[in-house]
Design a protein around this motif. Sequence first.
Motif, mmCIF file in Angstrom:
data_model
loop_
_atom_site.group_PDB
_atom_site.id
_atom_site.type_symbol
_atom_site.label_atom_id
_atom_site.label_comp_id
_atom_site.label_asym_id
_atom_site.label_seq_id
_atom_site.Cartn_x
_atom_site.Cartn_y
_atom_site.Cartn_z
ATOM 1 N N PRO A 90 0.820 -1.219 0.000
ATOM 2 C CA PRO A 90 0.000 0.000 0.000
ATOM 3 C C PRO A 90 0.858 1.274 0.000
ATOM 4 C CG PRO A 90 -0.814 -1.581 1.619
ATOM 5 C CD PRO A 90 0.502 -2.104 1.139
ATOM 6 N N MET A 91 1.989 1.236 0.669
ATOM 7 C CA MET A 91 2.909 2.371 0.692
ATOM 8 C C MET A 91 4.273 1.869 0.244
ATOM 9 S SD MET A 91 3.822 4.930 3.886
ATOM 10 C CE MET A 91 4.532 3.619 4.899
ATOM 11 N N HIS A 92 4.753 2.348 -0.895
ATOM 12 C CA HIS A 92 5.997 1.803 -1.440
ATOM 13 C C HIS A 92 6.759 2.853 -2.236
ATOM 14 C CE1 HIS A 92 3.094 1.236 -4.773
ATOM 15 N NE2 HIS A 92 4.144 1.485 -5.551
ATOM 16 N N TRP A 93 8.025 2.561 -2.475
ATOM 17 C CA TRP A 93 8.875 3.364 -3.347
ATOM 18 C C TRP A 93 8.844 2.760 -4.747
ATOM 19 C CZ3 TRP A 93 11.642 7.770 -2.189
ATOM 20 C CH2 TRP A 93 11.717 8.138 -0.846
ATOM 21 N N SER A 94 8.694 3.614 -5.745
ATOM 22 C CA SER A 94 8.744 3.150 -7.125
ATOM 23 C C SER A 94 9.940 3.798 -7.821
ATOM 24 C CB SER A 94 7.449 3.515 -7.867
ATOM 25 O OG SER A 94 7.269 4.927 -7.869
ATOM 26 N N ILE A 95 10.224 3.358 -9.026
ATOM 27 C CA ILE A 95 11.370 3.891 -9.760
ATOM 28 C C ILE A 95 11.085 5.333 -10.151
ATOM 29 C CG2 ILE A 95 12.785 3.637 -11.822
ATOM 30 C CD1 ILE A 95 12.140 0.650 -11.772
ATOM 31 N N ALA A 96 11.964 6.234 -9.738
ATOM 32 C CA ALA A 96 11.774 7.652 -10.043
ATOM 33 C C ALA A 96 12.165 7.951 -11.485
ATOM 34 C CB ALA A 96 12.627 8.499 -9.094
ATOM 35 N N ILE A 97 11.583 9.007 -12.037
ATOM 36 C CA ILE A 97 11.965 9.421 -13.382
ATOM 37 C C ILE A 97 13.378 9.990 -13.337
ATOM 38 C CG2 ILE A 97 9.592 9.907 -14.026
ATOM 39 C CD1 ILE A 97 10.176 12.866 -13.616
ATOM 40 N N ASP A 98 13.981 10.120 -14.494
ATOM 41 C CA ASP A 98 15.354 10.617 -14.574
ATOM 42 C C ASP A 98 15.421 12.037 -14.004
ATOM 43 O OD1 ASP A 98 17.925 11.243 -15.172
ATOM 44 O OD2 ASP A 98 17.857 10.484 -17.227
ATOM 45 N N GLY A 99 16.356 12.252 -13.091
ATOM 46 C CA GLY A 99 16.477 13.567 -12.477
ATOM 47 C C GLY A 99 17.631 14.376 -13.022
ATOM 48 N N TYR A 100 17.887 14.283 -14.328
ATOM 49 C CA TYR A 100 19.051 14.961 -14.925
ATOM 50 C C TYR A 100 18.963 16.481 -14.766
ATOM 51 C CZ TYR A 100 16.007 16.073 -18.867
ATOM 52 O OH TYR A 100 14.985 16.553 -19.653
ATOM 53 N N ASP A 101 17.727 17.030 -14.702
ATOM 54 C CA ASP A 101 17.595 18.485 -14.608
ATOM 55 C C ASP A 101 17.297 18.945 -13.174
ATOM 56 O OD1 ASP A 101 15.118 17.341 -14.482
ATOM 57 O OD2 ASP A 101 14.131 18.822 -15.764
ATOM 58 N N ASP A 102 17.501 18.051 -12.195
ATOM 59 C CA ASP A 102 17.297 18.454 -10.801
ATOM 60 C C ASP A 102 18.342 19.502 -10.413
ATOM 61 O OD1 ASP A 102 15.206 16.726 -10.534
ATOM 62 O OD2 ASP A 102 16.323 15.177 -9.466
ATOM 63 N N PRO A 103 17.980 20.446 -9.567
ATOM 64 C CA PRO A 103 18.942 21.479 -9.162
ATOM 65 C C PRO A 103 20.079 20.890 -8.335
ATOM 66 C CG PRO A 103 16.976 21.603 -7.808
ATOM 67 C CD PRO A 103 16.666 20.621 -8.901
ATOM 68 N N ALA A 104 21.229 21.521 -8.427
ATOM 69 C CA ALA A 104 22.383 21.080 -7.649
ATOM 70 C C ALA A 104 22.223 21.526 -6.200
ATOM 71 C CB ALA A 104 23.668 21.651 -8.240
ATOM 72 N N LEU A 105 22.831 20.802 -5.313
ATOM 73 C CA LEU A 105 22.821 21.178 -3.909
ATOM 74 C C LEU A 105 23.674 22.428 -3.701
ATOM 75 C CD1 LEU A 105 23.308 17.650 -2.309
ATOM 76 C CD2 LEU A 105 21.274 19.085 -2.074
ATOM 77 N N PRO A 106 23.437 23.166 -2.635
ATOM 78 C CA PRO A 106 24.271 24.332 -2.344
ATOM 79 C C PRO A 106 25.744 23.935 -2.252
ATOM 80 C CG PRO A 106 22.360 24.301 -0.909
ATOM 81 C CD PRO A 106 22.367 23.006 -1.627
ATOM 82 N N GLN A 107 26.607 24.836 -2.661
ATOM 83 C CA GLN A 107 28.036 24.557 -2.609
ATOM 84 C C GLN A 107 28.463 24.266 -1.167
ATOM 85 O OE1 GLN A 107 30.410 27.645 -4.306
ATOM 86 N NE2 GLN A 107 32.283 26.436 -4.306
ATOM 87 N N GLY A 108 29.220 23.198 -0.995
ATOM 88 C CA GLY A 108 29.654 22.802 0.333
ATOM 89 C C GLY A 108 28.848 21.661 0.911
ATOM 90 N N ALA A 109 27.760 21.277 0.244
ATOM 91 C CA ALA A 109 26.936 20.159 0.706
ATOM 92 C C ALA A 109 27.270 18.915 -0.117
ATOM 93 C CB ALA A 109 25.450 20.488 0.580
ATOM 94 N N GLU A 110 27.501 17.824 0.536
ATOM 95 C CA GLU A 110 27.825 16.567 -0.134
ATOM 96 C C GLU A 110 26.576 15.697 -0.236
ATOM 97 O OE1 GLU A 110 30.765 12.663 0.442
ATOM 98 O OE2 GLU A 110 30.310 14.002 2.120
ATOM 99 N N PRO A 111 26.258 15.161 -1.418
ATOM 100 C CA PRO A 111 25.061 14.319 -1.552
ATOM 101 C C PRO A 111 25.137 13.093 -0.638
ATOM 102 C CG PRO A 111 25.892 14.958 -3.709
ATOM 103 C CD PRO A 111 26.934 15.377 -2.716
ATOM 104 N N LEU A 112 24.074 12.850 0.065
ATOM 105 C CA LEU A 112 24.013 11.693 0.951
ATOM 106 C C LEU A 112 24.071 10.390 0.158
ATOM 107 C CD1 LEU A 112 23.688 10.660 3.849
ATOM 108 C CD2 LEU A 112 21.209 10.897 3.587
ATOM 109 N N SER A 113 23.710 10.434 -1.103
ATOM 110 C CA SER A 113 23.698 9.227 -1.939
ATOM 111 C C SER A 113 25.079 8.597 -2.066
ATOM 112 C CB SER A 113 23.154 9.555 -3.333
ATOM 113 O OG SER A 113 23.920 10.585 -3.940
#
Length: 239
Positions: A90-113
């Motif tokens: 009933p509550m699940h994660w699905s495959i997200a669409i391509d995020g190629y145009d997602d904004p970059a994180l602020p300078q100095g922040a490291e992606p948790l991924s």
Amino acid sequence: QAERTVADAEQDVTAAREGENARQPALQEAKAALNRLETEAQTLAKMLNAGGGDLFPAVVEQMKVDKGYEAALGAALGDDLEASSDAGAPMHWSIAIDGYDDPALPQGAEPLSRHVTGTELLKRRLDQIGLVDAVDGPGLMKALKPGQRLVTLDGALWRWDGFVAAADAPSAAAQRLAQRNRLAELDEEILRAKGERNSWRRDVDALVAALDTARQSERTCREDWRKAQHAIGAAQAEL
């Protein structure tokens, strides 16, 4: 000659006994250390398997996070980690669409991924979560784009919409991730502890065998001594 041989045999027995006694404490300590590690591992395994019968396991069960980053992940996603990766849930994660145009994180922040593996379902989400030092969070929050958030290793959170959460007790998901990391560490520690115990056990077994041999030799020497004494008595009587 027999009497001197008996004296030498007694010294051999004493040396073998002292050698065994000197190593027994180390063997017992190695056994105790191994027992402590195995008990901790069994306890963690039971805790982690407590929910193993769920029809739709949480996505957190698939995730592997670097040691020390568990609280950050738990603060960043919270209850979302309890959702399943099974599309039938009933509550699940699905495959997200391509995020190629997602904004970059602020300078100095490291992606948790960069510190989380095990499933691709959350990668786009994790790409938009930045790791920062606590002193930098308030200033960098102003540069966040919609959907982005910042976290610290101890679990403080700043969100793009102005929501702020101080570091507090780790979430249940963070605790579970930390327990899994600790269980993996315990597996390695148990292997090392078994190797150390086995090494001490071989030493002690060899010394026990040497002590048995020395005792047998002493008994043989004493018997030879007694025979020699009897021979002396017989020769004196005949003389």
